[in-house]
Design an enzyme around this catalytic site. Structure first.
Site, PDB file in Angstrom:
ATOM      1  N   LYS A   1     -12.481  -1.416   6.754  1.00 48.88           N
ATOM      2  CA  LYS A   1     -11.757  -2.451   7.490  1.00 48.88           C
ATOM      3  C   LYS A   1     -12.136  -2.400   8.964  1.00 48.88           C
ATOM      4  O   LYS A   1     -12.757  -3.300   9.478  1.00 48.88           O
ATOM      5  CB  LYS A   1     -10.252  -2.269   7.300  1.00 48.88           C
ATOM      6  CG  LYS A   1      -9.880  -2.501   5.864  1.00 48.88           C
ATOM      7  CD  LYS A   1      -8.535  -2.017   5.484  1.00 48.88           C
ATOM      8  CE  LYS A   1      -8.372  -2.059   3.992  1.00 48.88           C
ATOM      9  NZ  LYS A   1      -8.592  -3.387   3.410  1.00 48.88           N
TER      10      LYS A   1
ATOM     11  N   ASP B   1      -1.185   6.643   6.354  1.00 53.87           N
ATOM     12  CA  ASP B   1      -2.283   5.793   5.881  1.00 53.87           C
ATOM     13  C   ASP B   1      -2.598   4.814   7.017  1.00 53.87           C
ATOM     14  O   ASP B   1      -1.799   3.932   7.334  1.00 53.87           O
ATOM     15  CB  ASP B   1      -1.838   5.043   4.622  1.00 53.87           C
ATOM     16  CG  ASP B   1      -2.906   4.071   4.115  1.00 53.87           C
ATOM     17  OD1 ASP B   1      -3.951   3.922   4.767  1.00 53.87           O
ATOM     18  OD2 ASP B   1      -2.673   3.460   3.048  1.00 53.87           O
TER      19      ASP B   1
ATOM     20  N   TRP C   1       0.819  -1.220   0.000  1.00 50.71           N
ATOM     21  CA  TRP C   1       0.000   0.000   0.000  1.00 50.71           C
ATOM     22  C   TRP C   1       0.848   1.264   0.000  1.00 50.71           C
ATOM     23  O   TRP C   1       0.568   2.221  -0.727  1.00 50.71           O
ATOM     24  CB  TRP C   1      -1.011  -0.024   1.138  1.00 50.71           C
ATOM     25  CG  TRP C   1      -2.008  -1.109   0.885  1.00 50.71           C
ATOM     26  CD1 TRP C   1      -2.121  -2.307   1.545  1.00 50.71           C
ATOM     27  CD2 TRP C   1      -2.978  -1.146  -0.178  1.00 50.71           C
ATOM     28  NE1 TRP C   1      -3.108  -3.072   0.964  1.00 50.71           N
ATOM     29  CE2 TRP C   1      -3.646  -2.387  -0.090  1.00 50.71           C
ATOM     30  CE3 TRP C   1      -3.341  -0.265  -1.194  1.00 50.71           C
ATOM     31  CZ2 TRP C   1      -4.667  -2.765  -0.973  1.00 50.71           C
ATOM     32  CZ3 TRP C   1      -4.351  -0.630  -2.078  1.00 50.71           C
ATOM     33  CH2 TRP C   1      -4.993  -1.860  -1.967  1.00 50.71           C
TER      34      TRP C   1
HETATM   35  N1  PMP Z   1      -4.202   1.517   2.235  1.00 51.71           N
HETATM   36  C1  PMP Z   1      -4.301   0.350   2.903  1.00 51.71           C
HETATM   37  C2  PMP Z   1      -3.412   0.114   4.078  1.00 51.71           C
HETATM   38  C3  PMP Z   1      -5.236  -0.604   2.496  1.00 51.71           C
HETATM   39  O1  PMP Z   1      -5.329  -1.764   3.145  1.00 51.71           O
HETATM   40  C4  PMP Z   1      -6.066  -0.325   1.383  1.00 51.71           C
HETATM   41  C5  PMP Z   1      -7.151  -1.285   0.915  1.00 51.71           C
HETATM   42  N2  PMP Z   1      -6.972  -2.584   1.113  1.00 51.71           N
HETATM   43  C6  PMP Z   1      -5.914   0.889   0.716  1.00 51.71           C
HETATM   44  C7  PMP Z   1      -4.982   1.783   1.176  1.00 51.71           C
HETATM   45  C8  PMP Z   1      -6.766   1.225  -0.474  1.00 51.71           C
HETATM   46  O2  PMP Z   1      -8.031   1.481  -0.007  1.00 51.71           O
HETATM   47  P1  PMP Z   1      -9.299   1.733  -0.958  1.00 51.71           P
HETATM   48  O3  PMP Z   1      -9.660   0.401  -1.500  1.00 51.71           O
HETATM   49  O4  PMP Z   1     -10.301   2.298  -0.006  1.00 51.71           O
HETATM   50  O5  PMP Z   1      -8.884   2.702  -1.996  1.00 51.71           O
END
Ligand code: PMP
Length: 404
Positions: free
Chosen positions: A237, A213, A146
């Site tokens: 989440k 994040d 990520w």
């Molecule tokens: N950052 C992290 C740590 C994630 O786990 C995720 C999604 N799994 C995201 C960003 C991306 O999130 P989104 O699908 O809401 O764009």
């Protein structure tokens, strides 16, 4: 009292009426006691223990509350999904959600709270577009999939310095981060959902603007918001349903968006309009509000952290006491309390059978991310201790059956 203070701190325009009572109380069991082993009791509504990384398990009492409200919210004759976001009813919902989040995280008054759309992924572009000009340098710490994605997105808009890289199993010590002298901000991911590595304290980057994040560990533990410039998290989440992204931004960082950026990607627009520049994700915000309300009643984030530590310990202990049958690839010092990846190193062929058998016992979504394989148990706030205990018990039984 605490709620009232938080409402004042929230800085939204006064609604001219009491709104607190409009969201009914969610009944919760404020217990953090561990269950007896081998809990086999059926789950309410025929539900399973859902270990999905996201969208993820939600508290059953929150779902029941939402179910009760679904067709006719608070005697209005319509659901939250059907009413105007500009009406006093929805205004009371978003105001209480913000006030409760402020109380939970003790958010200082000089921070704005936004409920946005586009997922955490949209923040990957919004952050550089709002905090840096073309040609300016920004620091990224890459500790997994990520933060890598976030860094790649930022390269479209400015110079990205990769200040440090993790190796999936561990985190690069903050003392070794090679921050550029003139960087506009430092971005890192507090919990990598796929790798299962989590920072155990806020990285100290001095006077630099720290951007985090926190999509997969938001409101899982108390944090000192004042150490951050921006915190962002997709809700799906640890908070609520997919569709809303929560952004906490220090006031002085608002108002610097590039002129050529889309209007929807300018934090200022959303701050000036109390997250209602356009139609917000009303239902998702309402659900997050129910979760915040519940967590406050459970004792706030100190209580959640305690519970999350207990739950994670049950799984990591099951791995550690398996005589090597199971393996956690992650350095024990940085193991995530939220996402627990593990493998069966000596007999990887058994992993499929493990996932299948667990499924039959009502424990679902244990397959590891497609990029790493193995298993992953996501044990967010809403995963009951019974679920984690049941998984640990199953792990022991499975190992006893198959260990050579
Ligand atoms: N950052 C992290 C740590 C994630 O786990 C995720 C999604 N799994 C995201 C960003 C991306 O999130 P989104 O699908 O809401 O764009």
């Amino acid at each position: 009292m605490q709620l009232q203070q938080a409402k004042i701190a929230a800085g939204r325009r006064p609604a001219g009426r009491t709104v607190v009572s409009r969201i009914p109380t969610v009944r919760v069991q404020a217990t953090v006691a561990m269950p007896a082993p081998s809990s086999t009791a059926a789950q309410p509504h025929g539900r399973v223990f859902n270990f999905s990384a996201g969208p993820a398990i939600l508290p059953v009492d929150v779902l029941e509350r939402a179910q009760a409200d679904l067709v006719n919210w608070q005697g209005t004759g319509m659901s939250i999904m059907e009413m105007s976001h500009r009406g006093k009813e929805f205004e009371s919902v978003i105001q209480k959600a913000e006030a409760d989040l402020r109380a939970l995280l003790n958010i200082p008054a000089n921070y704005k709270v936004l409920f946005l759309q586009g997922g955490a992924s949209t923040q990957f572009s919004m952050i550089p577009l709002n905090l840096a000009k073309a040609g300016e340098t920004v620091d990224y710490v890459v500790t997994g999939a990520w933060s890598k994605k976030a860094a790649e997105e930022a390269t479209k808009y400015c110079n990205v310095n990769i200040a440090a890289k993790g190796d999936i199993k561990s985190l690069p010590p903050v003392s070794g981060w090679k921050l550029s002298p003139d960087s506009r901000y430092v971005h890192y991911c507090d919990n990598e959902t796929i790798g299962g590595v989590e920072f155990k304290s806020t990285p100290d980057v001095g006077d630099r603007i720290l951007v985090s994040d926190m999509s997969s560990n938001f409101i899982s533990k108390p944090i000192d918001v004042s150490k951050y410039g921006i915190i962002y998290a997709g809700a799906q989440k640890n908070v609520g349903p997919a569709g809303v992204t929560i952004v906490i931004i220090r006031e002085d960082l608002v108002g610097h968006c590039r002129a050529d950026a889309p209007t929807m990607l300018d934090y200022k627009i959303h701050v000036e309009n109390d997250s209602m520049y356009n139609t917000p994700p009303c239902w998702a915000i309402y659900m997050c509000g129910l979760v915040f309300d519940k967590l406050l009643k459970l004792g706030g984030l100190e209580a959640m952290q305690k519970l999350n530590e207990q739950k994670a310990a049950v799984l990591y202990d099951a791995i550690a006491s398996s005589n090597g049958f199971y393996n956690s690839p992650v350095d024990p010092a940085v193991r995530s309390l939220m996402n627990v990846p593990f493998t069966i190193p000596s007999q990887p062929d058994l992993e499929k059978a493990f996932i299948k058998e667990a499924e039959k016992l009502g424990m679902l979504q244990l397959k590891g991310h497609r990029s790493v394989g193995g298993m992953r148990a996501s044990i967010y706030n809403a995963m009951p201790v019974e679920g984690v205990q049941k998984l640990a018990d199953f792990m022991k039984e499975f190992a006893a059956k198959h260990a050579k």
